[in-house]
Write an enzyme that holds these catalytic residues in place. Structure first.
Site, short mmCIF file in Angstrom:
data_model
loop_
_atom_site.label_atom_id
_atom_site.label_comp_id
_atom_site.label_asym_id
_atom_site.label_seq_id
_atom_site.Cartn_x
_atom_site.Cartn_y
_atom_site.Cartn_z
CB SER A 14 -0.72 0.49 1.03
OG SER A 14 -0.56 0.39 2.42
N GLY A 15 2.25 0.92 0.53
CA GLY A 15 2.84 2.28 0.84
C GLY A 15 3.37 2.86 -0.79
CG ASP A 16 5.50 7.23 -1.83
OD1 ASP A 16 4.78 7.68 -2.09
OD2 ASP A 16 7.21 7.71 -1.29
CG ASP A 86 1.58 -8.64 12.77
OD1 ASP A 86 2.20 -8.46 12.43
OD2 ASP A 86 -0.37 -8.42 13.79
CG ASP A 177 22.88 0.72 -5.82
OD1 ASP A 177 22.52 1.29 -7.00
OD2 ASP A 177 24.26 0.92 -5.26
CG HIS A 178 17.65 3.28 -8.20
ND1 HIS A 178 18.16 4.03 -6.56
CD2 HIS A 178 17.08 4.63 -8.94
CE1 HIS A 178 17.86 5.58 -6.01
NE2 HIS A 178 17.65 5.67 -7.93
CG HIS A 240 23.04 4.84 -5.47
ND1 HIS A 240 22.18 4.13 -5.60
CD2 HIS A 240 21.90 5.96 -4.77
CE1 HIS A 240 21.30 3.47 -5.09
NE2 HIS A 240 21.19 5.31 -4.11
CE LYS A 338 19.07 14.39 -0.53
NZ LYS A 338 18.21 12.81 -1.69
C1 BG6 Z 1 18.45 7.37 -3.15
C2 BG6 Z 1 18.32 8.02 -2.44
O1 BG6 Z 1 18.66 6.11 -3.12
O2 BG6 Z 1 18.73 7.88 -4.16
C3 BG6 Z 1 17.57 9.73 -2.56
O3 BG6 Z 1 17.47 7.51 -0.98
C4 BG6 Z 1 18.21 9.87 -3.42
O4 BG6 Z 1 17.74 10.51 -1.33
C5 BG6 Z 1 18.30 9.13 -5.20
O5 BG6 Z 1 17.46 11.05 -4.01
C6 BG6 Z 1 18.29 9.47 -5.93
O6 BG6 Z 1 18.37 8.80 -7.61
P1 BG6 Z 1 18.40 9.08 -8.49
O7 BG6 Z 1 17.94 8.35 -9.57
O8 BG6 Z 1 16.84 10.15 -8.79
O9 BG6 Z 1 19.18 10.10 -8.95
#
Ligand code: BG6
Length: 478
Positions: A14-16, A86, A177-178, A240, A338
């Site tokens: 249900s989350g973001d 749960d 790790d996206h 990353h 940031k």
């Molecule tokens: C996430 C961090 O892994 O990567 C965020 O938790 C960050 O803080 C984000 O904003 C940045 O990812 P991207 O794909 O927008 O560069």
């Protein structure tokens, strides 16, 4: 596209994260035919939602990203089911198991399961153990997908890993790790393979330094609570940035086999040159954002869920080195922050004057742009490589992000195909956490003077000085 079959069980359904990233990616895969008739998604979370309500939330979030007809979205959402849950209640796992096998029959999903942890990390271990002990695993594959953060230091990462590896073999664990799902990062092995001169130059004979910048213009937004437990060192460097270094600096694998690729990366990380506490002060700089020069934006300490005297860093710059024959004495300058002037994710490879032996103009800089926003993806001395008047780089046109896939989309295809190349392995995490812990511990023993940079600036001056001391400077300098 070859159709895949599986039942997804999404913890935190249900989350973001699920609504912003997963469901849109699953929808893209549905439209491109990777997912078609033989899949179902079970969302679980505490709230008592009905299937219908869950489907409505899915369609509503899809509308933020797509202009397909509502019909298509509703058709897609018919594959979605909800089970309130749960994480500590064994019976709920039995209910999940029964629902999953019922859906498996209904959709003929091949007895495959993807267990996706889109929940708070403190539940990862509990859920993994219950999946195992309550017999949720089906007779096809059973893959566990874990989002970051994977621990907050080496000890907690070890503990977490201990818990999940009691329940799942390493081969079935997919740690996301996206950044490893981004096109440019995935293209790096090909770029290296198809550009022998560049590959020949990638070592301490020809490289002056390598710079990795992950700059963001946004602040912490609504994630103050999480950020207070992390800071940019844990949030961006441990994962990353290290993985990007892995892509650029690992030895070229002899094959495309996931194990071979990971072996080279693991070797690189295990040769990270350890820092003594005093060396940390020389090699790493931290910062925290203040308001901007007009006083309009909130300083970090004014953000929601952030302590008024918080010493959490929102900016880091550092010099990382490796003890290998290939990279000894080559600084890898990294930075992330940031509230920098703009979003920019890039790798700058600064070559030295020896490269003329290879027919490359001395002191050339090769830039790999990671984000689509940045336009052309490879630059030589700041110019699109095709117009740079040097021909040591070739890059297939079509790879230039025209058809850029969302990172998550490509990672989900990998999970469904059993391809672990673009995921983080435990051995890699162990070395990178160990390295990060030294910095964190040194920082925790000292009180920084925060805030120390204005929102919209390039971070504290010490970040420039870090490179100037070595006679270098940042290539990306807004
Ligand atoms: C996430 C961090 O892994 O990567 C965020 O938790 C960050 O803080 C984000 O904003 C940045 O990812 P991207 O794909 O927008 O560069």
């Amino acid at each position: 596209a070859k159709e895949k079959s599986a039942i997804f069980i999404i913890f935190g359904g249900s989350g973001d994260l699920a609504h912003r990233k997963l469901y849109p990616s699953l929808f893209r895969l549905y439209k491109s035919g990777f997912l078609k008739d033989h899949f179902a998604v079970i969302g679980t979370a505490r709230r008592p939602w009905s299937d219908d309500y869950f489907r409505e939330t899915v369609v509503t979030s899809l509308k933020d990203y797509f202009d397909d007809s509502e019909e298509v979205m509703t058709e897609f959402a018919k594959h979605f089911f909800y089970q309130s849950h749960d994480v500590n209640d064994s019976e709920h796992y039995i209910a999940l198991k029964n629902l999953a096998s019922k859906l498996d029959d209904q959709f003929e999903a091949g007895h495959n399961r993807v267990y996706y942890m889109a929940i708070a990390p403190r539940f990862f271990g509990t859920v993994a153990e219950h999946i195992n002990s309550e017999g949720l695993k089906a007779s096809g594959y059973n893959r566990l997908v874990i989002e970051k953060p994977f621990g907050r230091d080496l000890d907690s990462a070890c503990e977490l890993n201990g818990n999940i590896s009691k329940a799942f073999p390493e081969n079935d664990i997919y740690r996301i790790d996206h950044y490893l799902g981004k096109e440019m990062i995935q293209d790096i092995p090909n770029i290296r393979k198809n550009n022998p001169k560049l590959e020949q130059a990638l070592n301490n004979k020809y490289v002056s330094n390598i710079q990795i910048t992950l700059a963001e213009s946004l602040g912490v937004e609504d994630r103050g609570g999480y950020y207070e437990t992390a800071g940019v060192l844990r949030d961006m460097v441990q994962n990353h940035i290290m993985q990007i270094i892995g892509a650029v600096a690992s030895d070229e694998p002899e094959s495309e086999d996931a194990d071979v690729i990971h072996k080279n990366k693991t070797e690189l990380f295990s040769s990270l040159k350890e820092l003594s506490p005093e060396e940390v002060d020389q090699a790493f700089v931290r910062g925290q954002y203040d308001t901007d020069n007009l006083g309009d934006l909130k300083a970090y300490r004014q953000e929601d869920n952030v302590a008024e005297d918080s010493n959490i860093e929102t900016f880091v710059a550092g010099k990382i080195e490796f003890d290998t024959d290939r990279w000894r004495n080559v600084p890898f300058y990294v930075r992330s922050g940031k509230r920098m002037p703009k979003k920019s994710s890039r790798i700058d490879i600064v070559l030295n004057d020896q490269v003329k032996e290879l027919g490359i103009r001395p002191n050339s800089v090769v830039t790999l742009l990671i984000e689509r926003e940045n336009g052309h993806s490879i630059l030589i001395n700041g110019v699109n490589y095709k117009e740079a008047g040097q021909d040591f780089i070739k890059f297939p046109e079509e790879a230039e992000f025209d058809k850029a896939r969302e990172a998550y989309e490509s990672l989900i295809i990998d999970i469904l195909s059993g391809n672990r190349v673009h995921f983080t392995l435990w051995d890699e995490l162990r070395s990178t956490w160990k390295y990060i812990d030294t910095i964190r511990q040194r920082w925790d023993s000292q009180t920084p003077e925060f805030p120390n940079y204005l929102s919209g600036s390039m971070g504290p001056d010490a970040s420039e000085m870090l490179l100037e001391r070595d006679g270098n400077s940042w290539v990306w300098d807004d």
